[in-house]
Design an enzyme around this catalytic site. Structure first.
Site, PDB file in Angstrom:
ATOM      1  N   TYR A 166       0.839  -1.201   0.000  1.00 23.84           N
ATOM      2  CA  TYR A 166       0.000   0.000   0.000  1.00 23.84           C
ATOM      3  C   TYR A 166       0.876   1.253   0.000  1.00 23.84           C
ATOM      4  O   TYR A 166       0.620   2.197  -0.768  1.00 23.84           O
ATOM      5  CB  TYR A 166      -0.899  -0.018   1.231  1.00 23.84           C
ATOM      6  CG  TYR A 166      -1.850   1.159   1.338  1.00 23.84           C
ATOM      7  CD1 TYR A 166      -2.964   1.240   0.509  1.00 23.84           C
ATOM      8  CD2 TYR A 166      -1.648   2.177   2.275  1.00 23.84           C
ATOM      9  CE1 TYR A 166      -3.850   2.298   0.600  1.00 23.84           C
ATOM     10  CE2 TYR A 166      -2.530   3.237   2.375  1.00 23.84           C
ATOM     11  CZ  TYR A 166      -3.622   3.302   1.536  1.00 23.84           C
ATOM     12  OH  TYR A 166      -4.494   4.362   1.632  1.00 23.84           O
ATOM     13  N   LYS A 170       0.936   4.124  -3.029  1.00 27.12           N
ATOM     14  CA  LYS A 170       0.611   5.533  -2.817  1.00 27.12           C
ATOM     15  C   LYS A 170       1.807   6.440  -3.133  1.00 27.12           C
ATOM     16  O   LYS A 170       1.624   7.574  -3.590  1.00 27.12           O
ATOM     17  CB  LYS A 170       0.122   5.753  -1.389  1.00 27.12           C
ATOM     18  CG  LYS A 170      -1.238   5.117  -1.105  1.00 27.12           C
ATOM     19  CD  LYS A 170      -2.328   5.617  -2.066  1.00 27.12           C
ATOM     20  CE  LYS A 170      -3.712   5.110  -1.676  1.00 27.12           C
ATOM     21  NZ  LYS A 170      -4.768   5.620  -2.581  1.00 27.12           N
TER      22      LYS A 170
END
Length: 252
Positions: A166, A170
């Protein structure tokens, strides 16, 4: 029907931040027409009906869209072009989280498909419709966990938070934002990376909602207000940067 309104497309709009943002923007002005882009049609219909029942000033509509599927993107773009001929604001909000401590190639693909490839391909596919707007904006909903600056700072409160895939996705979305800001300036499109903050959503699973609340998470309505401020031009001075709620600005 809404051709004279500001056309705002929000991905992942049937739940959490996307849902609250859809309502916040529709409630803010009768000039706003919200396209709630949802992967699951049934859930999207339920979300749309719930928000319409609140009778906001603006209008809302459902758009079937799976950002991880190129055919779905193409069909959605074709429909928006036929119905409105432009997009004034694109909010790339749809996202997934990967919890695996040591992600496999398959784990990485799953997370990057939605968090990176989706916003990249969707925005590029909508480029001519953004160019048709008098004041186009792109808001990429990212996370402070994607900040390399924060990840490298042992004193930061997110330093020990895991979620490697994750975080990577991002960080990649942040780079996409920087690239879009550079590339889209030529037609006057404003671009931001926006961190919605630590809020109560189903991102990490419904079972963790109470955990989030117990650990100080805010309502996702605060994230929606942060996005509303960008759409209303209140953060134009920070275009091209990585910003967050409450006037904050984050390091890349």
């Amino acid at each position: 029907m809404a051709s004279d309104k500001q056309i705002i497309l929000i991905t992942g709009a049937n739940n959490g931040i996307g849902f609250d943002t859809s309502y916040a923007l529709a409630a803010a002005s009768p000039n706003n027409h919200i396209l709630m882009a949802c992967r699951n049609h049934a859930k999207g219909e339920a979300a749309l009906k719930e928000l319409q029942a609140r009778k906001p000033q603006g209008t809302l509509d459902l758009l079937d869209l799976d950002v991880s599927d190129d055919d779905s993107i193409a069909a959605a773009v074709k429909k928006v072009e036929a119905d409105f001929g432009r997009v004034d604001v694109l909010i790339n909000n749809a996202g997934v989280v990967g919890k695996t401590p040591s992600p496999t190639r398959a784990d990485l693909r799953t997370v990057f498909e939605t968090n990176v490839f989706g916003p990249t391909v969707l925005t590029q596919s909508l480029l001519s419709l953004l160019q048709a707007s008098k004041s186009p904006k792109v808001i990429n909903v990212t996370s402070g966990l994607g900040s390399i600056g924060f990840r490298s700072d042992p004193s930061h409160d997110t330093y020990h938070v895991p979620y490697t895939s994750y975080r990577m996705s991002k960080a990649a979305l942040n780079m996409l934002t920087a690239c879009q800001y550079y590339e889209f300036q030529k037609f006057g499109c404003k671009v931001w990376a926006f961190c919605p903050g630590f809020v109560i959503t189903d991102l990490t699973g419904k079972e963790e909602r109470q955990w989030r609340k117990d650990n100080g998470a805010d309502s996702s309505e605060t994230s929606a207000q942060g996005i509303l401020e960008i759409v209303e031009g209140k953060r134009d001075a920070e275009v091209g940067t990585f910003i967050a709620r409450y006037g904050q600005q984050y390091p890349w």
